[in-house]
Design a protein around this motif. Sequence first.
Motif, mmCIF file in Angstrom:
data_model
loop_
_atom_site.group_PDB
_atom_site.id
_atom_site.type_symbol
_atom_site.label_atom_id
_atom_site.label_comp_id
_atom_site.label_asym_id
_atom_site.label_seq_id
_atom_site.Cartn_x
_atom_site.Cartn_y
_atom_site.Cartn_z
ATOM 1 N N ASN A 13 0.844 -1.201 0.000
ATOM 2 C CA ASN A 13 0.000 0.000 0.000
ATOM 3 C C ASN A 13 0.879 1.250 0.000
ATOM 4 O O ASN A 13 1.998 1.238 -0.522
ATOM 5 N N SER A 14 0.415 2.325 0.592
ATOM 6 C CA SER A 14 1.163 3.582 0.548
ATOM 7 C C SER A 14 2.484 3.509 1.316
ATOM 8 O O SER A 14 3.446 4.215 0.972
ATOM 9 N N ASN B 293 -1.557 3.904 -3.310
ATOM 10 C CA ASN B 293 -2.267 4.487 -2.173
ATOM 11 C C ASN B 293 -3.648 3.851 -2.065
ATOM 12 O O ASN B 293 -4.369 3.742 -3.066
ATOM 13 N N GLY B 294 -4.016 3.438 -0.878
ATOM 14 C CA GLY B 294 -5.333 2.851 -0.676
ATOM 15 C C GLY B 294 -5.437 1.382 -1.011
ATOM 16 O O GLY B 294 -6.465 0.755 -0.750
ATOM 17 N N SER C 98 -4.873 -2.581 -0.531
ATOM 18 C CA SER C 98 -4.853 -3.374 0.690
ATOM 19 C C SER C 98 -4.925 -4.854 0.354
ATOM 20 O O SER C 98 -5.156 -5.230 -0.811
ATOM 21 N N ARG D 130 -8.446 -5.472 -0.904
ATOM 22 C CA ARG D 130 -8.730 -4.855 -2.201
ATOM 23 C C ARG D 130 -7.982 -5.521 -3.344
ATOM 24 O O ARG D 130 -8.303 -5.276 -4.519
ATOM 25 N N TYR E 290 -8.331 -0.093 -6.763
ATOM 26 C CA TYR E 290 -7.048 0.415 -6.271
ATOM 27 C C TYR E 290 -5.847 -0.420 -6.705
ATOM 28 O O TYR E 290 -4.765 -0.279 -6.140
ATOM 29 N N THR F 296 -2.955 -0.880 8.398
ATOM 30 C CA THR F 296 -4.367 -0.497 8.379
ATOM 31 C C THR F 296 -5.272 -1.719 8.403
ATOM 32 O O THR F 296 -6.389 -1.658 8.932
#
Length: 269
Positions: free
Chosen positions: A79-80, A107-108, A110, A113, A123, A153
Motif C-alpha cells: 500500500n502507501s 495508495n489505498g 490493501s 482490495r 485500487y 491499516t
Amino acid sequence: MRQIKKIAALALGTMLVSGVCSFGSLAAATGISAVDFGNYSSDASAAAGTMPGTGISTPGFSVDDALDQFFQNSVIVGNSIGKGFGLYAYDHKEDPVLKNFQALTANGFSIQRAFDGISTTSYHPMYMGQQRYVWDSIQLMGAKHVYLSFGTTEVQVPTVLEDYQRLINQIKAVNPDVDITVISATYIYPGKYHGTMTSANVKAFNIAMEQICAQNGWGFINVADLLADANGDLNPIYSNDEYIHQNDLAYDIWTNSLKEYALKKLGLA
C-alpha cells in the motif's frame, strides 16, 4: 570486470541449486539485530576469496556483488507505506539492493482490495499502463522474489491473517517459482490510533504473521521494532506525516534490514 561478475553469478547459482541459499522463513524472534555493515567491504578487490559453502574461488567477489545477485528480479507489493519504499528505492539506484526492486504499490491498496474487480474505482497497482491483479503483474514482469508490505491499516479487519494467506497463495498459484518474504507491518504515530488500528494490535499481527511465515516456508523481516519508540509506537523521528507514513531515515533501516536478511541467507553474516 564482466568476467568477474560472471564468476560471482555462477558461484551464487551453485549456492541456490545446492540449497546453501534457501528461501525459507527467517527463524528469528520478534526483533532482529542490526548488522554492522562496516565489517563488510564493498570494494571488489578487497573481498577476493571463496564463496561460502561452495569451495569456488571468486577473485574480486564482493558483498555488494552478493547482494546484487540475491535481490535481482525483486518486487515490493503493498500500500502507501510500501509505495514509499518503492519511491525511495527508485531514488537510490546506486545501492546494490535497491537497484533491483520494482514496485507494485498504490495508495489505498490493501490485502482485501487485491481481490476486487478491476474498474475505474479500484485500487490495483498500475503495471504497463493499466491496473492489473498483482499476481498477473508479477508474472508479466518476471519477478522471482516477492516482498509484501501490508497490515498496518488491515489490522482493523478481523480476517486479516486469513486474507493475507489467501493473497500469498494466489500469488504462488500464478507464480509457483517465486519466493515470498513478508515485511512486518509498522506501527502508528503516538496518539494517532484509529479504532482497532493500534500499535499493540499491529505487534500482535506481526507475531502471528511471523509464525504463519515459518509454517509455510515464507521469509519474514521485522522492521517494525527497529522503528519503534520506547512505548512501541512509530518513533516520531521516522514519521513524515505524524500518522503511519515514513521518511528516508526509516527506509534506510528497511534497506539495512534487507541487507542483513540476505547476508544471513548467504552465510556472509
